[in-house]
Motif scaffolding. Structure first.
Motif, PDB file in Angstrom:
ATOM      1  N   PRO A 120       9.349 -35.885 -32.340  1.00 53.89           N
ATOM      2  CA  PRO A 120       9.977 -35.424 -31.091  1.00 53.89           C
ATOM      3  C   PRO A 120      11.215 -34.563 -31.311  1.00 53.89           C
ATOM      4  O   PRO A 120      11.512 -33.689 -30.502  1.00 53.89           O
ATOM      5  N   ILE A 121      11.945 -34.818 -32.393  1.00 51.99           N
ATOM      6  CA  ILE A 121      13.117 -33.982 -32.681  1.00 51.99           C
ATOM      7  C   ILE A 121      12.684 -32.537 -32.918  1.00 51.99           C
ATOM      8  O   ILE A 121      13.273 -31.590 -32.387  1.00 51.99           O
ATOM      9  N   LEU A 122      11.617 -32.360 -33.712  1.00 52.88           N
ATOM     10  CA  LEU A 122      11.100 -31.015 -33.961  1.00 52.88           C
ATOM     11  C   LEU A 122      10.567 -30.394 -32.677  1.00 52.88           C
ATOM     12  O   LEU A 122      10.727 -29.188 -32.447  1.00 52.88           O
ATOM     13  N   ALA A 123       9.933 -31.209 -31.835  1.00 51.64           N
ATOM     14  CA  ALA A 123       9.407 -30.697 -30.565  1.00 51.64           C
ATOM     15  C   ALA A 123      10.533 -30.161 -29.688  1.00 51.64           C
ATOM     16  O   ALA A 123      10.402 -29.102 -29.063  1.00 51.64           O
ATOM     17  N   VAL A 124      11.652 -30.875 -29.645  1.00 53.43           N
ATOM     18  CA  VAL A 124      12.795 -30.427 -28.841  1.00 53.43           C
ATOM     19  C   VAL A 124      13.384 -29.144 -29.417  1.00 53.43           C
ATOM     20  O   VAL A 124      13.690 -28.190 -28.681  1.00 53.43           O
ATOM     21  N   LEU A 125      13.532 -29.092 -30.743  1.00 51.08           N
ATOM     22  CA  LEU A 125      14.094 -27.896 -31.371  1.00 51.08           C
ATOM     23  C   LEU A 125      13.224 -26.668 -31.129  1.00 51.08           C
ATOM     24  O   LEU A 125      13.725 -25.579 -30.806  1.00 51.08           O
ATOM     25  N   LEU A 126      11.911 -26.859 -31.275  1.00 53.73           N
ATOM     26  CA  LEU A 126      11.006 -25.744 -31.022  1.00 53.73           C
ATOM     27  C   LEU A 126      11.001 -25.369 -29.542  1.00 53.73           C
ATOM     28  O   LEU A 126      10.889 -24.191 -29.184  1.00 53.73           O
ATOM     29  N   GLY A 127      11.114 -26.368 -28.665  1.00 55.52           N
ATOM     30  CA  GLY A 127      11.180 -26.088 -27.235  1.00 55.52           C
ATOM     31  C   GLY A 127      12.407 -25.273 -26.871  1.00 55.52           C
ATOM     32  O   GLY A 127      12.327 -24.313 -26.089  1.00 55.52           O
ATOM     33  N   VAL A 128      13.553 -25.634 -27.454  1.00 51.45           N
ATOM     34  CA  VAL A 128      14.780 -24.872 -27.209  1.00 51.45           C
ATOM     35  C   VAL A 128      14.622 -23.445 -27.733  1.00 51.45           C
ATOM     36  O   VAL A 128      15.029 -22.473 -27.085  1.00 51.45           O
ATOM     37  N   GLY A 129      13.991 -23.336 -28.913  1.00 48.43           N
ATOM     38  CA  GLY A 129      13.737 -22.002 -29.459  1.00 48.43           C
ATOM     39  C   GLY A 129      12.811 -21.193 -28.571  1.00 48.43           C
ATOM     40  O   GLY A 129      13.017 -19.987 -28.362  1.00 48.43           O
ATOM     41  N   GLY A 130      11.776 -21.844 -28.028  1.00 48.33           N
ATOM     42  CA  GLY A 130      10.856 -21.169 -27.129  1.00 48.33           C
ATOM     43  C   GLY A 130      11.539 -20.704 -25.858  1.00 48.33           C
ATOM     44  O   GLY A 130      11.279 -19.596 -25.354  1.00 48.33           O
ATOM     45  N   LEU A 131      12.438 -21.525 -25.314  1.00 44.93           N
ATOM     46  CA  LEU A 131      13.187 -21.130 -24.116  1.00 44.93           C
ATOM     47  C   LEU A 131      14.095 -19.932 -24.400  1.00 44.93           C
ATOM     48  O   LEU A 131      14.220 -19.015 -23.575  1.00 44.93           O
ATOM     49  N   TRP A 132      14.722 -19.964 -25.569  1.00 42.80           N
ATOM     50  CA  TRP A 132      15.605 -18.855 -25.946  1.00 42.80           C
ATOM     51  C   TRP A 132      14.817 -17.558 -26.087  1.00 42.80           C
ATOM     52  O   TRP A 132      15.251 -16.497 -25.623  1.00 42.80           O
ATOM     53  N   MET A 133      13.630 -17.643 -26.701  1.00 35.63           N
ATOM     54  CA  MET A 133      12.797 -16.452 -26.882  1.00 35.63           C
ATOM     55  C   MET A 133      12.293 -15.922 -25.541  1.00 35.63           C
ATOM     56  O   MET A 133      12.237 -14.706 -25.320  1.00 35.63           O
ATOM     57  N   ALA A 134      11.914 -16.842 -24.638  1.00 40.83           N
ATOM     58  CA  ALA A 134      11.419 -16.417 -23.327  1.00 40.83           C
ATOM     59  C   ALA A 134      12.529 -15.778 -22.487  1.00 40.83           C
ATOM     60  O   ALA A 134      12.290 -14.816 -21.741  1.00 40.83           O
ATOM     61  N   LYS A 135      13.734 -16.295 -22.610  1.00 40.17           N
ATOM     62  CA  LYS A 135      14.857 -15.741 -21.847  1.00 40.17           C
ATOM     63  C   LYS A 135      15.320 -14.408 -22.420  1.00 40.17           C
ATOM     64  O   LYS A 135      15.782 -13.523 -21.690  1.00 40.17           O
ATOM     65  N   ARG A 136      15.171 -14.262 -23.721  1.00 47.42           N
ATOM     66  CA  ARG A 136      15.658 -13.058 -24.406  1.00 47.42           C
ATOM     67  C   ARG A 136      14.833 -11.824 -24.050  1.00 47.42           C
ATOM     68  O   ARG A 136      15.332 -10.710 -24.032  1.00 47.42           O
ATOM     69  N   SER A 137      13.552 -12.044 -23.773  1.00 42.61           N
ATOM     70  CA  SER A 137      12.676 -10.909 -23.493  1.00 42.61           C
ATOM     71  C   SER A 137      11.926 -11.132 -22.184  1.00 42.61           C
ATOM     72  O   SER A 137      11.327 -12.191 -21.971  1.00 42.61           O
ATOM     73  N   ASP A 138      11.952 -10.124 -21.316  1.00 43.38           N
ATOM     74  CA  ASP A 138      11.221 -10.212 -20.047  1.00 43.38           C
ATOM     75  C   ASP A 138       9.717 -10.171 -20.270  1.00 43.38           C
ATOM     76  O   ASP A 138       8.936 -10.543 -19.390  1.00 43.38           O
ATOM     77  N   ASN A 139       9.318  -9.736 -21.466  1.00 49.65           N
ATOM     78  CA  ASN A 139       7.896  -9.605 -21.777  1.00 49.65           C
ATOM     79  C   ASN A 139       7.379 -10.799 -22.585  1.00 49.65           C
ATOM     80  O   ASN A 139       6.337 -10.716 -23.222  1.00 49.65           O
ATOM     81  N   MET A 140       8.131 -11.878 -22.568  1.00 49.68           N
ATOM     82  CA  MET A 140       7.778 -13.052 -23.378  1.00 49.68           C
ATOM     83  C   MET A 140       7.607 -14.266 -22.463  1.00 49.68           C
ATOM     84  O   MET A 140       8.522 -14.638 -21.726  1.00 49.68           O
ATOM     85  N   GLY A 141       6.435 -14.882 -22.487  1.00 51.78           N
ATOM     86  CA  GLY A 141       6.177 -16.074 -21.697  1.00 51.78           C
ATOM     87  C   GLY A 141       6.351 -17.338 -22.514  1.00 51.78           C
ATOM     88  O   GLY A 141       6.698 -17.301 -23.690  1.00 51.78           O
ATOM     89  N   GLY A 142       6.111 -18.470 -21.898  1.00 56.05           N
ATOM     90  CA  GLY A 142       6.155 -19.750 -22.618  1.00 56.05           C
ATOM     91  C   GLY A 142       7.254 -20.689 -22.206  1.00 56.05           C
ATOM     92  O   GLY A 142       7.374 -21.782 -22.767  1.00 56.05           O
ATOM     93  N   ALA A 143       8.077 -20.305 -21.217  1.00 55.49           N
ATOM     94  CA  ALA A 143       9.191 -21.173 -20.817  1.00 55.49           C
ATOM     95  C   ALA A 143       8.689 -22.500 -20.258  1.00 55.49           C
ATOM     96  O   ALA A 143       9.224 -23.571 -20.579  1.00 55.49           O
ATOM     97  N   THR A 144       7.629 -22.443 -19.445  1.00 59.36           N
ATOM     98  CA  THR A 144       7.093 -23.679 -18.852  1.00 59.36           C
ATOM     99  C   THR A 144       6.557 -24.613 -19.930  1.00 59.36           C
ATOM    100  O   THR A 144       6.812 -25.834 -19.910  1.00 59.36           O
ATOM    101  N   ALA A 145       5.821 -24.051 -20.893  1.00 56.93           N
ATOM    102  CA  ALA A 145       5.289 -24.867 -21.989  1.00 56.93           C
ATOM    103  C   ALA A 145       6.410 -25.489 -22.804  1.00 56.93           C
ATOM    104  O   ALA A 145       6.312 -26.641 -23.240  1.00 56.93           O
ATOM    105  N   ALA A 146       7.478 -24.735 -23.014  1.00 58.81           N
ATOM    106  CA  ALA A 146       8.616 -25.257 -23.780  1.00 58.81           C
ATOM    107  C   ALA A 146       9.249 -26.441 -23.062  1.00 58.81           C
ATOM    108  O   ALA A 146       9.575 -27.465 -23.684  1.00 58.81           O
TER     109      ALA A 146
END
Length: 223
Positions: free
Chosen positions: A36-62
């Protein structure tokens, strides 16, 4: 007609939700809490990537991955806490019964409770006879009950009261399933109270469906 722009789905969010589902493994053993620790870290990374680019999805999955990870790790932590409290409560009942034997002057029977069940005197036999015939047992009993704090508790008399002061630790022992350490205060009217640190072992017998308890040691509390 306008065609909507294709949005990429970042891999961090994908792995976050997969590890979020795998976080159920945290219920098996604490060393699997890394999932779960890795899941949270990857989720935070996914949110950061989705916010950084308007052409990047995945925020809901994160967010789903993070929620699953936090749910399972919270469940695992609550389960461990509950189990520890149950063991502490059972240990307290064993310790109080043993200390009551000591303050009642039943040091020979109390000494039997410090032995492994296979080494104890069988039911129906006199502990007095056993104590008089078994020199090593007598020597060990005297070592415990002629030294502080056991000797001091014996001197308090049957009017003494027992109170749990502190739960210190629960550890896995190589010989026994659990090693529980608790501090008790035994006091009697008009006498100086005696504090004692009890080490109690608990071994669960799967084939018998019950636990075996041993008061392994009594000593002065640690500073």
């Amino acid at each position: 007609d306008q065609i909507a722009e294709y949005r990429r789905f970042n891999l961090a969010s994908i792995f976050s939700i997969l590890l979020g589902l795998a976080s159920a493994s945290a219920l098996i053993a604490p060393n699997l809490w890394i999932v779960p620790i890795l899941a949270v870290l990857l989720g935070v990374g996914g949110l950061w990537m989705a916010k950084r680019s308007d052409n990047m999805g995945g925020a809901t999955a994160a967010w789903v991955g993070i929620a699953l990870a936090l749910f399972f790790v919270s469940w695992a932590a609550a389960d461990i806490y509950f189990q520890r409290q149950v063991v502490y409560a059972e240990s307290k009942a064993v310790a109080e019964k043993w200390l009551n034997l000591v303050i009642s002057g039943e040091d020979k029977i109390a000494h039997q409770a410090m032995m492994h069940p296979t080494a104890r005197q069988p039911a129906g036999f006199s502990v007095d006879d056993y104590d008089s015939m078994d020199d090593p047992a007598t020597t060990d009993k005297d070592r415990v009950f002629k030294a502080s704090p056991a000797a001091d508790i014996l001197a308090l008399g049957a009017d003494a009261k027992i109170r749990l002061i502190q739960n210190i630790t629960q550890d896995v022992d190589l010989r026994y399933a659990k090693l529980i350490r608790q501090v008790y205060r035994v006091s009697a009217p008009g006498k100086e109270p005696v504090d004692a640190l009890l080490s109690i072992t608990r071994s669960h017998k799967e084939d018998l469906g019950r636990a075996t308890w041993i008061v392994a040691n009594i000593e002065p509390p640690e500073e």
